[in-house]
Design an enzyme around this catalytic site. Structure first.
Site, mmCIF file in Angstrom:
data_model
loop_
_atom_site.group_PDB
_atom_site.id
_atom_site.type_symbol
_atom_site.label_atom_id
_atom_site.label_comp_id
_atom_site.label_asym_id
_atom_site.label_seq_id
_atom_site.Cartn_x
_atom_site.Cartn_y
_atom_site.Cartn_z
ATOM 1 N N ASN A 167 0.858 -1.192 0.000
ATOM 2 C CA ASN A 167 0.000 0.000 0.000
ATOM 3 C C ASN A 167 0.893 1.241 0.000
ATOM 4 O O ASN A 167 1.506 1.561 1.018
ATOM 5 C CB ASN A 167 -0.889 -0.038 1.253
ATOM 6 N N TRP A 168 0.946 1.911 -1.130
ATOM 7 C CA TRP A 168 1.845 3.070 -1.250
ATOM 8 C C TRP A 168 1.241 4.330 -0.626
ATOM 9 O O TRP A 168 1.903 5.369 -0.576
ATOM 10 C CB TRP A 168 2.183 3.325 -2.726
ATOM 11 N N LYS A 169 0.020 4.250 -0.197
ATOM 12 C CA LYS A 169 -0.667 5.381 0.446
ATOM 13 C C LYS A 169 -0.511 6.657 -0.383
ATOM 14 O O LYS A 169 -0.459 6.602 -1.605
ATOM 15 C CB LYS A 169 -0.143 5.590 1.874
ATOM 16 N N HIS A 181 -9.788 0.725 4.813
ATOM 17 C CA HIS A 181 -8.513 0.946 5.510
ATOM 18 C C HIS A 181 -8.768 1.846 6.718
ATOM 19 O O HIS A 181 -9.577 2.780 6.655
ATOM 20 C CB HIS A 181 -7.495 1.582 4.557
ATOM 21 N N GLU A 217 -7.182 4.216 7.967
ATOM 22 C CA GLU A 217 -6.970 5.661 7.764
ATOM 23 C C GLU A 217 -8.216 6.290 7.160
ATOM 24 O O GLU A 217 -8.527 7.459 7.417
ATOM 25 C CB GLU A 217 -5.727 5.886 6.883
ATOM 26 N N GLU A 229 -5.467 -5.437 10.395
ATOM 27 C CA GLU A 229 -4.455 -4.396 10.602
ATOM 28 C C GLU A 229 -4.739 -3.647 11.900
ATOM 29 O O GLU A 229 -5.553 -2.714 11.921
ATOM 30 C CB GLU A 229 -4.514 -3.386 9.451
ATOM 31 N N GLY A 275 2.099 2.072 10.703
ATOM 32 C CA GLY A 275 2.989 3.223 10.577
ATOM 33 C C GLY A 275 3.666 3.627 11.869
ATOM 34 O O GLY A 275 4.248 4.707 11.959
ATOM 35 N N SER A 283 3.194 -2.289 10.175
ATOM 36 C CA SER A 283 4.653 -2.185 10.329
ATOM 37 C C SER A 283 5.385 -3.479 9.981
ATOM 38 O O SER A 283 6.400 -3.798 10.604
ATOM 39 C CB SER A 283 5.019 -1.719 11.745
ATOM 40 N N GLY A 288 2.658 -1.284 4.280
ATOM 41 C CA GLY A 288 2.638 0.136 3.938
ATOM 42 C C GLY A 288 4.043 0.645 3.682
ATOM 43 O O GLY A 288 4.612 0.454 2.608
ATOM 44 N N GLY A 289 4.612 1.300 4.696
ATOM 45 C CA GLY A 289 5.901 1.971 4.540
ATOM 46 C C GLY A 289 6.972 1.128 3.857
ATOM 47 O O GLY A 289 7.676 1.608 2.954
HETATM 48 C C1 PEP Z 1 -0.997 -0.013 5.910
HETATM 49 O O1 PEP Z 1 -1.091 1.154 5.622
HETATM 50 O O2 PEP Z 1 -1.869 -0.796 5.506
HETATM 51 C C2 PEP Z 1 0.133 -0.457 6.707
HETATM 52 C C3 PEP Z 1 0.120 -1.665 7.187
HETATM 53 O O3 PEP Z 1 1.166 0.446 6.904
HETATM 54 P P1 PEP Z 1 2.585 0.169 7.609
HETATM 55 O O4 PEP Z 1 3.120 -1.114 7.033
HETATM 56 O O5 PEP Z 1 3.401 1.348 7.234
HETATM 57 O O6 PEP Z 1 2.331 0.047 9.051
#
Ligand code: PEP
Length: 251
Positions: free
Chosen positions: A9-11, A95, A97, A167, A173, A212, A233-234
């Site tokens: 997920n590049w957000k 998601h 967010e 999640e 994050g 994460s 994500g990151g």
């Molecule tokens: C996400 O945004 O779905 C996520 C899991 O982010 P991160 O890996 O950065 O925690």
């Protein structure tokens, strides 16, 4: 046998230049054949990523969609049929967010999930509890209610062509990862809840862990019985790290 899926997920990250670099780096990677790999760029970059990864092993998904499949008067939104037309095969739905920062309701999540399937996209339904909810011992209730909202509205069979991502919000994050045991407990509860309605759908359902995930933590997480890959994500913005996570899913 469930085929592992690793989804990046590049957000809200990337410019045309940085996305071009990432595409090039992804093209250099060899992904294990037994792992399905997908990336979810921001909407502006979907066409660029679809073109750049054409004929490769990596699928492309969207991070969000409209509540309807058909085009229409809905300023700023993207119909799921438009996402299919652009080359997407999957879409993230619900998601945290979007649920927590943008106020997306269960009702909107249900409509987006349905609109995805009408257009032929695979929805990746995101579920998870906040830190306060975990500390209050409410994790399984919260996640169970988010899942029940979809099952009650659309039927358990809707999960036959979907993916679920657990999640924990406190792990997204933040650098904090659920322990493999914490994650497994929730994944097993999700599968058991689905099994109550349909054992076959439950045994085929891929449940990803997100929060994460890094190359260093991936293998242990993916080694748990009910963890079928990751939503990353990151770490998915770094091709080498993402490649290592994908390889961990293949082991
Ligand atoms: C996400 O945004 O779905 C996520 C899991 O982010 P991160 O890996 O950065 O925690």
């Amino acid at each position: 046998m469930r085929r592992p899926l690793v989804a990046g997920n590049w957000k809200m990250h990337g410019t045309r230049a940085s996305v071009a670099e990432l595409i090039e780096e992804l093209r250099q990677l060899e992904f294990p054949a037994e792992v399905e790999v997908a990336v979810f760029p921001g909407s502006l970059h979907i066409a660029q990523v679809v073109a750049g990864l054409a004929a490769g092993a990596v699928k492309v998904g969207a991070q969000n969609c409209a509540v309807q499949a058909e085009q229409g008067a809905l300023t700023g939104e993207l119909a799921t049929s438009q996402l299919v037309d652009a080359g997407c095969e999957l879409v993230l739905v619900g998601h945290s967010e979007r649920r927590l920062i943008l106020g997306e309701s269960d009702e909107a999540v249900i409509r987006k999930f349905a609109a995805a399937q009408v257009a032929g996209l695979v929805p990746v339904l995101c579920l998870g509890e906040t830190r306060e909810q975990r500390e209050a011992g409410a994790t399984l209730d919260v996640v169970g209610a988010q899942l029940a909202a979809v099952i009650d509205a659309l039927g358990v069979e809707s999960l036959a062509k979907a993916v679920v991502a657990y999640e924990p919000v406190w792990a997204i994050g933040t650098g904090l990862t659920a322990t493999p045991e914490q994650a497994q407990q929730v994944h097993a509860a999700i599968r058991a809840q689905v099994a109550q309605a349909d054992a076959e759908v439950a045994s085929g359902l891929r449940i990803l862990y997100g929060g994460s995930v890094k190359a260093a933590s991936a293998a242990e997480l993916f080694g748990m019985q009910d963890i079928d890959g990751g939503l990353v994500g990151g770490a998915s913005l770094n091709a080498d790290e993402f490649g290592a996570i994908c390889r961990a899913a293949g082991n």
